[in-house]
Design an enzyme around this catalytic site. Structure first.
Site, PDB file in Angstrom:
ATOM      1  N   PHE A  12       5.354  11.916   3.142  1.00 22.22           N
ATOM      2  CA  PHE A  12       5.008  12.009   4.571  1.00 22.22           C
ATOM      3  C   PHE A  12       5.897  13.033   5.287  1.00 22.22           C
ATOM      4  O   PHE A  12       5.399  14.030   5.833  1.00 22.22           O
ATOM      5  CB  PHE A  12       5.138  10.608   5.189  1.00 22.22           C
ATOM      6  CG  PHE A  12       5.223  10.563   6.684  1.00 22.22           C
ATOM      7  CD1 PHE A  12       4.338  11.276   7.485  1.00 22.22           C
ATOM      8  CD2 PHE A  12       6.195   9.765   7.309  1.00 22.22           C
ATOM      9  CE1 PHE A  12       4.421  11.218   8.872  1.00 22.22           C
ATOM     10  CE2 PHE A  12       6.279   9.706   8.691  1.00 22.22           C
ATOM     11  CZ  PHE A  12       5.402  10.436   9.469  1.00 22.22           C
ATOM     12  N   ASP A  32       8.500  17.082  -6.498  1.00 23.16           N
ATOM     13  CA  ASP A  32       8.005  15.707  -6.294  1.00 23.16           C
ATOM     14  C   ASP A  32       7.368  15.198  -7.577  1.00 23.16           C
ATOM     15  O   ASP A  32       6.810  15.974  -8.347  1.00 23.16           O
ATOM     16  CB  ASP A  32       6.968  15.686  -5.152  1.00 23.16           C
ATOM     17  CG  ASP A  32       6.919  14.345  -4.459  1.00 23.16           C
ATOM     18  OD1 ASP A  32       6.518  13.355  -5.107  1.00 23.16           O
ATOM     19  OD2 ASP A  32       7.276  14.259  -3.276  1.00 23.16           O
ATOM     20  N   VAL A  58      13.425  13.876  -9.345  1.00 25.79           N
ATOM     21  CA  VAL A  58      14.655  14.421  -8.758  1.00 25.79           C
ATOM     22  C   VAL A  58      15.864  14.106  -9.649  1.00 25.79           C
ATOM     23  O   VAL A  58      16.929  14.707  -9.498  1.00 25.79           O
ATOM     24  CB  VAL A  58      14.846  13.863  -7.328  1.00 25.79           C
ATOM     25  CG1 VAL A  58      15.156  12.356  -7.360  1.00 25.79           C
ATOM     26  CG2 VAL A  58      15.919  14.590  -6.551  1.00 25.79           C
ATOM     27  N   LYS A  90      17.954   3.986  -8.735  1.00 25.10           N
ATOM     28  CA  LYS A  90      18.260   5.145  -9.582  1.00 25.10           C
ATOM     29  C   LYS A  90      17.862   6.445  -8.871  1.00 25.10           C
ATOM     30  O   LYS A  90      18.595   7.437  -8.906  1.00 25.10           O
ATOM     31  CB  LYS A  90      17.519   5.030 -10.922  1.00 25.10           C
ATOM     32  CG  LYS A  90      18.205   4.081 -11.887  1.00 25.10           C
ATOM     33  CD  LYS A  90      17.314   3.709 -13.039  1.00 25.10           C
ATOM     34  CE  LYS A  90      17.489   4.578 -14.248  1.00 25.10           C
ATOM     35  NZ  LYS A  90      16.710   4.034 -15.393  1.00 25.10           N
ATOM     36  N   THR A  91      16.694   6.434  -8.253  1.00 23.65           N
ATOM     37  CA  THR A  91      16.244   7.657  -7.567  1.00 23.65           C
ATOM     38  C   THR A  91      17.244   8.045  -6.493  1.00 23.65           C
ATOM     39  O   THR A  91      17.620   9.215  -6.356  1.00 23.65           O
ATOM     40  CB  THR A  91      14.854   7.439  -6.936  1.00 23.65           C
ATOM     41  OG1 THR A  91      13.926   7.197  -7.985  1.00 23.65           O
ATOM     42  CG2 THR A  91      14.407   8.648  -6.134  1.00 23.65           C
ATOM     43  N   TYR A 144      17.389  -0.305  -1.774  1.00 25.38           N
ATOM     44  CA  TYR A 144      17.223   0.846  -0.865  1.00 25.38           C
ATOM     45  C   TYR A 144      18.495   1.045  -0.043  1.00 25.38           C
ATOM     46  O   TYR A 144      19.065   2.144  -0.008  1.00 25.38           O
ATOM     47  CB  TYR A 144      16.026   0.579   0.038  1.00 25.38           C
ATOM     48  CG  TYR A 144      15.665   1.720   0.960  1.00 25.38           C
ATOM     49  CD1 TYR A 144      15.078   2.891   0.470  1.00 25.38           C
ATOM     50  CD2 TYR A 144      15.886   1.631   2.341  1.00 25.38           C
ATOM     51  CE1 TYR A 144      14.731   3.928   1.327  1.00 25.38           C
ATOM     52  CE2 TYR A 144      15.540   2.663   3.191  1.00 25.38           C
ATOM     53  CZ  TYR A 144      14.965   3.808   2.689  1.00 25.38           C
ATOM     54  OH  TYR A 144      14.624   4.846   3.537  1.00 25.38           O
TER      55      TYR A 144
HETATM   56  P1  NAD Z   1       7.428   8.918   1.388  1.00 17.22           P
HETATM   57  O1  NAD Z   1       7.385   7.755   0.474  1.00 17.22           O
HETATM   58  O2  NAD Z   1       6.173   9.369   2.028  1.00 17.22           O
HETATM   59  O3  NAD Z   1       8.081  10.181   0.657  1.00 17.22           O
HETATM   60  C1  NAD Z   1       8.990  10.089  -0.406  1.00 17.22           C
HETATM   61  C2  NAD Z   1       8.643  11.169  -1.431  1.00 17.22           C
HETATM   62  O4  NAD Z   1       9.594  11.112  -2.508  1.00 17.22           O
HETATM   63  C3  NAD Z   1       7.252  10.954  -2.059  1.00 17.22           C
HETATM   64  O5  NAD Z   1       6.517  12.144  -2.067  1.00 17.22           O
HETATM   65  C4  NAD Z   1       7.569  10.484  -3.482  1.00 17.22           C
HETATM   66  O6  NAD Z   1       6.547  10.787  -4.406  1.00 17.22           O
HETATM   67  C5  NAD Z   1       8.870  11.231  -3.730  1.00 17.22           C
HETATM   68  N1  NAD Z   1       9.649  10.617  -4.805  1.00 17.22           N
HETATM   69  C6  NAD Z   1       9.950   9.315  -5.015  1.00 17.22           C
HETATM   70  N2  NAD Z   1      10.684   9.162  -6.121  1.00 17.22           N
HETATM   71  C7  NAD Z   1      10.887  10.408  -6.630  1.00 17.22           C
HETATM   72  C8  NAD Z   1      11.584  10.919  -7.749  1.00 17.22           C
HETATM   73  N3  NAD Z   1      12.275  10.135  -8.602  1.00 17.22           N
HETATM   74  N4  NAD Z   1      11.542  12.256  -7.978  1.00 17.22           N
HETATM   75  C9  NAD Z   1      10.875  13.094  -7.154  1.00 17.22           C
HETATM   76  N5  NAD Z   1      10.192  12.664  -6.066  1.00 17.22           N
HETATM   77  C10 NAD Z   1      10.214  11.343  -5.802  1.00 17.22           C
HETATM   78  O7  NAD Z   1       8.525   8.573   2.514  1.00 17.22           O
HETATM   79  P2  NAD Z   1       8.973   9.367   3.819  1.00 17.22           P
HETATM   80  O8  NAD Z   1       8.743   8.479   4.981  1.00 17.22           O
HETATM   81  O9  NAD Z   1       8.413  10.736   3.828  1.00 17.22           O
HETATM   82  O10 NAD Z   1      10.548   9.419   3.586  1.00 17.22           O
HETATM   83  C11 NAD Z   1      11.189  10.583   3.101  1.00 17.22           C
HETATM   84  C12 NAD Z   1      12.693  10.374   3.070  1.00 17.22           C
HETATM   85  O11 NAD Z   1      13.181  10.023   4.370  1.00 17.22           O
HETATM   86  C13 NAD Z   1      13.111   9.231   2.122  1.00 17.22           C
HETATM   87  O12 NAD Z   1      14.299   9.624   1.450  1.00 17.22           O
HETATM   88  C14 NAD Z   1      13.401   8.091   3.062  1.00 17.22           C
HETATM   89  O13 NAD Z   1      14.368   7.214   2.540  1.00 17.22           O
HETATM   90  C15 NAD Z   1      13.907   8.813   4.307  1.00 17.22           C
HETATM   91  N6  NAD Z   1      13.671   7.993   5.515  1.00 17.22           N
HETATM   92  C16 NAD Z   1      12.429   7.905   6.060  1.00 17.22           C
HETATM   93  C17 NAD Z   1      12.243   7.108   7.173  1.00 17.22           C
HETATM   94  C18 NAD Z   1      10.908   6.994   7.862  1.00 17.22           C
HETATM   95  O14 NAD Z   1      10.804   6.255   8.831  1.00 17.22           O
HETATM   96  N7  NAD Z   1       9.872   7.696   7.461  1.00 17.22           N
HETATM   97  C19 NAD Z   1      13.312   6.373   7.714  1.00 17.22           C
HETATM   98  C20 NAD Z   1      14.547   6.468   7.090  1.00 17.22           C
HETATM   99  C21 NAD Z   1      14.736   7.304   5.997  1.00 17.22           C
END
Ligand code: NAD
Ligand code: UDP
Length: 321
Positions: A12, A32, A58, A90-91, A144
């Protein structure tokens, strides 16, 4: 023009970050493994000059050299990060370690997508960055929360021991067009339920609070942080300090969608934080940033986006949420 790596770039937030950085004229590589993201999110960027895609985890060695790394790879929605908690941990930890090793080897600056979850179920309100938080280390959310805290630990140890140029953004609940309708977070759940005239599922009594930041506001703050002077290497909260109860949010969504849905109350998940609101003094002072989009305004754009998606997916018979 910089060479920039965005991990989690098909998610996202990552997809819009890639788009924005590309529009600024940078060379952008999206990494990704589509764990929660999708190739479709960056489909419109494929083939554009300056855009590259790496399909891998990653945690695995990464080809190429970069001036900047935005480390966003990690499932972010509670049902997704709890589905395979060991994967999530782990991620977060090994993925960040891998990116830090890469940054150290090639001299890149790294920005870590951290989270308000590092404050856990906070005892200080609003949450400011010096607060150490109140996290259950063995609960269902800890994969998390502790994963992100561990990532921050690594970031600052690499800074102290290896002189890495680091940035840490603590992101508070962010929403907007581009969210996956089946993501499981509160904004997407309520909008999809309202559009379908289904019951709105409030977890607990709905008196818990969150502060919702519009996607574009968040990304502006994050890019400012990456471009801030190197002295701004401490964690910075980015979020919208307007605080709402979950019940308020449900009513605002119902007004925005003009839905016939009814509110229902279901058990609240374990360790669900009861109050969350960012103190954004640091972002104001060091980034000259504050959010511009109010919740009602941001929801109109988000509902419009979901209306199209929900209609399309209903035709295709795909179940959402
Ligand atoms: P999302 O789930 O839409 O995006 C996460 C992305 O990481 C996905 O495209 C997923 O496929 C990829 N991913 C997961 N594991 C992976 C791996 N091992 N290797 C490569 N890619 C991997 O979530 P988002 O809302 O876009 O969040 C993005 C980042 O922002 C995250 O790190 C999240 O913790 C942080 N965050 C988001 C929010 C929010 O409200 N949206 C709040 C706090 C923190
Ligand atoms: N929530 C809810 N109904 C839902 C989804 C979530 O009441 O369908 C609540 C959840 O219990 C939490 C808040 O909304 O108190 C925010 O949840 P979300 O999963 O969006 O993000 P969190 O801030 O908990 O990571």
């Amino acid at each position: 023009m910089k060479k920039i790596l965005v991990t989690g770039g098909a998610g996202f937030l990552g997809a819009f970050l890639c788009e924005r950085l590309l529009a600024e004229g940078h060379q952008v590589t999206c990494l990704d493994n589509y764990y929660t993201g999708a190739k479709a999110n960056i489909g419109h960027l494929l083939g554009r000059s300056g855009f590259n895609l790496i399909e891998q985890s990653v945690c695995d060695p990464v080809a190429g050299t970069y001036d900047e790394i935005y480390n966003f790879a990690c499932p972010a929605s509670p049902p997704h990060y709890q589905a395979d908690p060991i994967y999530t941990f782990k991620t977060s930890v090994l993925g960040t370690l891998n990116m830090l090793e890469h940054a150290k080897k090639w001299g890149a600056k790294i920005l870590q997508a951290s989270t308000s979850e590092v404050y856990g179920d906070p005892l200080v309100h609003p949450q400011n960055e010096p607060y150490w938080g109140n996290v259950n280390p063995i609960g269902v959310r800890s994969c998390y929360d502790e994963g992100k805290r561990g990532a921050e630990t690594l970031i600052y140890d690499f800074q102290r021991h290896h002189g890495i140029n680091v940035r840490v953004v603590r992101i508070f609940n962010t929403y907007g067009p581009g969210m996956n309708p089946g993501d499981g977070r509160v904004v997407s759940n309520f909008i999809v339920q309202a559009l379908r005239d289904e019951n709105i599922t409030i977890y607990g009594d709905g008196r818990q609070t969150r502060s919702f930041c519009y996607r574009d506001d968040l990304l502006e703050g994050i890019i400012r942080l990456m471009n801030a002077p190197d002295s701004v290497s401490f964690p910075v909260n980015i979020g919208n300090p307007a605080e709402f109860t979950i019940r308020d949010l449900a009513n605002i969504v119902l007004e925005t969608v003009s839905s016939r849905s009814k509110l229902i109350f279901v058990p609240q998940p374990q360790d669900d934080p009861m109050q969350r609101c960012p103190d954004i003094s640091r972002a104001r002072e060091y980034l000259r940033w504050e959010p511009k989009v109010a919740l009602r305004e941001g929801l109109v754009a988000t509902v419009e986006y979901f209306s199209e998606r929900v209609a399309i997916q209903a035709v295709q018979g795909v179940k959402i949420a």
